[in-house]
Design a protein around this motif. Structure first.
Motif, PDB file in Angstrom:
ATOM      1  N   GLU A  45       0.826  -1.212   0.000  1.00  0.00           N
ATOM      2  CA  GLU A  45       0.000   0.000   0.000  1.00  0.00           C
ATOM      3  C   GLU A  45       0.857   1.257   0.000  1.00  0.00           C
ATOM      4  O   GLU A  45       0.555   2.229  -0.699  1.00  0.00           O
ATOM      5  N   CYS A  46       1.912   1.238   0.815  1.00  0.00           N
ATOM      6  CA  CYS A  46       2.805   2.405   0.894  1.00  0.00           C
ATOM      7  C   CYS A  46       3.457   2.680  -0.453  1.00  0.00           C
ATOM      8  O   CYS A  46       3.503   3.829  -0.917  1.00  0.00           O
ATOM      9  N   TYR A  47       3.966   1.630  -1.100  1.00  0.00           N
ATOM     10  CA  TYR A  47       4.608   1.802  -2.407  1.00  0.00           C
ATOM     11  C   TYR A  47       3.608   2.308  -3.448  1.00  0.00           C
ATOM     12  O   TYR A  47       3.910   3.229  -4.215  1.00  0.00           O
ATOM     13  N   LEU A  48       2.427   1.720  -3.478  1.00  0.00           N
ATOM     14  CA  LEU A  48       1.441   2.107  -4.486  1.00  0.00           C
ATOM     15  C   LEU A  48       0.948   3.535  -4.271  1.00  0.00           C
ATOM     16  O   LEU A  48       0.763   4.293  -5.238  1.00  0.00           O
ATOM     17  N   THR A  49       0.739   3.925  -3.027  1.00  0.00           N
ATOM     18  CA  THR A  49       0.308   5.300  -2.747  1.00  0.00           C
ATOM     19  C   THR A  49       1.349   6.294  -3.233  1.00  0.00           C
ATOM     20  O   THR A  49       1.014   7.305  -3.877  1.00  0.00           O
ATOM     21  N   LEU A  95       3.717  17.953  -2.476  1.00  0.00           N
ATOM     22  CA  LEU A  95       4.788  17.612  -3.394  1.00  0.00           C
ATOM     23  C   LEU A  95       5.314  16.205  -3.101  1.00  0.00           C
ATOM     24  O   LEU A  95       5.509  15.844  -1.938  1.00  0.00           O
ATOM     25  N   PRO A  96       5.566  15.416  -4.138  1.00  0.00           N
ATOM     26  CA  PRO A  96       6.143  14.085  -3.922  1.00  0.00           C
ATOM     27  C   PRO A  96       7.607  14.197  -3.508  1.00  0.00           C
ATOM     28  O   PRO A  96       8.208  15.263  -3.594  1.00  0.00           O
ATOM     29  N   SER A  97       8.173  13.085  -3.057  1.00  0.00           N
ATOM     30  CA  SER A  97       9.567  13.068  -2.627  1.00  0.00           C
ATOM     31  C   SER A  97      10.520  12.610  -3.716  1.00  0.00           C
ATOM     32  O   SER A  97      11.701  12.946  -3.687  1.00  0.00           O
ATOM     33  N   ARG A  98      10.009  11.847  -4.683  1.00  0.00           N
ATOM     34  CA  ARG A  98      10.899  11.269  -5.698  1.00  0.00           C
ATOM     35  C   ARG A  98      10.083  10.783  -6.882  1.00  0.00           C
ATOM     36  O   ARG A  98       8.863  10.609  -6.777  1.00  0.00           O
ATOM     37  N   PRO A  99      10.738  10.520  -8.019  1.00  0.00           N
ATOM     38  CA  PRO A  99      10.030  10.021  -9.200  1.00  0.00           C
ATOM     39  C   PRO A  99       9.511   8.605  -8.984  1.00  0.00           C
ATOM     40  O   PRO A  99      10.005   7.870  -8.119  1.00  0.00           O
ATOM     41  N   PRO A 100       8.548   8.173  -9.785  1.00  0.00           N
ATOM     42  CA  PRO A 100       7.926   6.856  -9.569  1.00  0.00           C
ATOM     43  C   PRO A 100       8.882   5.691  -9.736  1.00  0.00           C
ATOM     44  O   PRO A 100       8.747   4.681  -9.037  1.00  0.00           O
ATOM     45  N   TYR A 101       9.851   5.789 -10.650  1.00  0.00           N
ATOM     46  CA  TYR A 101      10.737   4.644 -10.859  1.00  0.00           C
ATOM     47  C   TYR A 101      11.644   4.402  -9.656  1.00  0.00           C
ATOM     48  O   TYR A 101      12.029   3.258  -9.376  1.00  0.00           O
ATOM     49  N   SER A 102      11.981   5.461  -8.926  1.00  0.00           N
ATOM     50  CA  SER A 102      12.768   5.287  -7.706  1.00  0.00           C
ATOM     51  C   SER A 102      11.990   4.487  -6.667  1.00  0.00           C
ATOM     52  O   SER A 102      12.563   3.696  -5.909  1.00  0.00           O
ATOM     53  N   VAL A 103      10.680   4.698  -6.630  1.00  0.00           N
ATOM     54  CA  VAL A 103       9.822   3.936  -5.715  1.00  0.00           C
ATOM     55  C   VAL A 103       9.766   2.480  -6.157  1.00  0.00           C
ATOM     56  O   VAL A 103       9.879   1.556  -5.340  1.00  0.00           O
ATOM     57  N   LEU A 104       9.593   2.267  -7.455  1.00  0.00           N
ATOM     58  CA  LEU A 104       9.561   0.899  -7.990  1.00  0.00           C
ATOM     59  C   LEU A 104      10.872   0.177  -7.684  1.00  0.00           C
ATOM     60  O   LEU A 104      10.867  -1.004  -7.322  1.00  0.00           O
ATOM     61  N   LEU A 105      11.984   0.857  -7.815  1.00  0.00           N
ATOM     62  CA  LEU A 105      13.281   0.252  -7.524  1.00  0.00           C
ATOM     63  C   LEU A 105      13.350  -0.224  -6.075  1.00  0.00           C
ATOM     64  O   LEU A 105      13.795  -1.347  -5.801  1.00  0.00           O
ATOM     65  N   ASP A 106      12.898   0.591  -5.143  1.00  0.00           N
ATOM     66  CA  ASP A 106      12.884   0.182  -3.732  1.00  0.00           C
ATOM     67  C   ASP A 106      11.988  -1.032  -3.515  1.00  0.00           C
ATOM     68  O   ASP A 106      12.305  -1.933  -2.731  1.00  0.00           O
ATOM     69  N   LEU A 107      10.851  -1.051  -4.201  1.00  0.00           N
ATOM     70  CA  LEU A 107       9.938  -2.193  -4.110  1.00  0.00           C
ATOM     71  C   LEU A 107      10.630  -3.471  -4.591  1.00  0.00           C
ATOM     72  O   LEU A 107      10.567  -4.515  -3.925  1.00  0.00           O
ATOM     73  N   VAL A 108      11.296  -3.400  -5.726  1.00  0.00           N
ATOM     74  CA  VAL A 108      11.975  -4.573  -6.280  1.00  0.00           C
ATOM     75  C   VAL A 108      13.090  -5.042  -5.348  1.00  0.00           C
ATOM     76  O   VAL A 108      13.244  -6.246  -5.104  1.00  0.00           O
ATOM     77  N   VAL A 109      13.861  -4.100  -4.797  1.00  0.00           N
ATOM     78  CA  VAL A 109      14.948  -4.463  -3.890  1.00  0.00           C
ATOM     79  C   VAL A 109      14.399  -5.148  -2.635  1.00  0.00           C
ATOM     80  O   VAL A 109      14.969  -6.126  -2.140  1.00  0.00           O
ATOM     81  N   GLU A 110      13.282  -4.639  -2.113  1.00  0.00           N
ATOM     82  CA  GLU A 110      12.704  -5.266  -0.922  1.00  0.00           C
ATOM     83  C   GLU A 110      12.251  -6.693  -1.212  1.00  0.00           C
ATOM     84  O   GLU A 110      12.406  -7.585  -0.375  1.00  0.00           O
ATOM     85  N   VAL A 111      11.706  -6.917  -2.395  1.00  0.00           N
ATOM     86  CA  VAL A 111      11.192  -8.241  -2.740  1.00  0.00           C
ATOM     87  C   VAL A 111      12.328  -9.223  -3.037  1.00  0.00           C
ATOM     88  O   VAL A 111      12.274 -10.394  -2.638  1.00  0.00           O
TER      89      VAL A 111
END
Length: 326
Positions: A45-49, A95-111
């Motif tokens: 949920e956190c990543y998707l939000t 305002l967001p903190s970072r671009p969407p791909y940076s969030v996706l990268l963190d998601l992939v690393v966690e998985v």
């Protein structure tokens, strides 16, 4: 101008398609890894939000503005509105903190885990291929991926000495198109996301001054994503290749041990300091490993505050020019 005509430009259509497929594929990915017990739903949920917030913000500062309902199909849009109502409101006021791909990268690393670099890169390639947005040329042929939200470069960094090695910390290059949009995300990163030593390194290098001194034994490797579309096939074959650091990374982080090492090829670099993946990776290392951060030398907090104030002014000007009020 007619709204249909505004939205029908090639650049706008590419952003709409990229946003749509990014959200769809990441949502499906999160659902699958939660189902396979590789991620708890709260984390998903956190990543998707954060991803929705960032993508909707990029659309909102685009000219013409792109709204969530113009990106999402009705069924998925309804599901996401019910699950993540805040994301459908805060993109206009926060305002967001970072671009969407940076969030996706963190998601992939966690998985996948941070120690298996190959697994991280393979999963990114798989997702990138799923999010392929083909571009039709004037002669009717299809070229490589025109995925406007992808980071072309990812990197990882770590600290290692005789006592052991830290985790690998991953970063992505700024993943949005357009000079002003990139400036906005670099400024947001300097102001609210990156480690203050990294922000100060951007300031020093931007003013052609000697940069901060990181402790010895920090290592960094970067990978560039290449599209290799076979003749007559729309879906590209994407691969990552190790690349040398650019001159701007070496100026910002002169005592990092890059692999492959820097080699002066006199190439003109058009992007500004802060665009490269190394900034995000080094920032994560320093933010997490406080004992490494404490050994950084050369940061002047007074000068840093002056720089951040300048970036706040530039950020406000760019947002104002894109009719964003905050």
């Amino acid at each position: 101008m007619n709204r249909y005509v505004e939205l029908n430009s090639k650049i706008t259509q590419t952003l709409v398609k990229s946003s749509k497929i990014f959200i769809e594929k990441v949502f499906n990915f999160v659902v699958s890894v939660v189902k396979n017990k590789k991620l708890i739903w709260k984390r998903g949920e956190c990543y998707l939000t954060e991803i929705l917030h960032s993508i909707f913000f990029i659309g909102f500062i685009h000219r013409p503005k792109i709204y969530p309902e113009e990106v999402l199909q009705e069924e998925l849009g309804l599901i996401l509105r019910n699950k993540f109502p805040d994301a459908f409101q805060m993109y206009k006021t926060e305002l967001p903190s970072r671009p969407p791909y940076s969030v996706l990268l963190d998601l992939v690393v966690e998985v996948t885990g941070d120690q298996n670099v190959s697994a991280v890169l393979d999963k990114l390639l798989e997702l990138n291929a799923d999010m392929h947005v083909p571009t039709l040329q004037e002669d009717g042929t299809v070229c490589g991926n025109d995925f406007s939200l992808a980071s072309t470069v990812v990197s990882y960094t770590y600290f290692q000495n005789a006592h052991g090695k830290t985790r690998n910390y991953f970063g992505a290059s700024v993943s949005c198109r357009g000079e002003k949009a990139r400036q906005i995300f670099i400024d947001l990163s300097c102001i609210k996301t990156w480690n203050q030593n990294v922000a100060f390194a951007v300031y020093l290098a931007s003013n052609d001054q000697e940069s901060i001194r990181l402790p010895q034994k920090i290592y960094s490797t970067a990978y560039h994503m290449y599209n290799n579309p076979p003749s007559g096939i729309a879906r590209p074959i994407q691969t990552y290749h190790q690349i040398r650091p650019c001159l701007k990374c070496v100026k910002c982080f002169p005592n990092i041990e890059f692999f492959p090492p820097y080699k002066n090829n006199s190439k003109v670099i058009h992007w500004e300091y802060g665009n490269c993946a190394e900034y995000e990776a080094v920032s994560k290392l320093l933010n997490t490993e406080s004992w490494v951060n404490d050994r950084v030398e050369g940061t002047d907090l007074t000068s840093l505050q002056v720089f951040l104030q300048e970036r706040k002014h530039r950020l406000a000007e760019n947002l104002g020019n894109n009719q964003y009020e905050f």
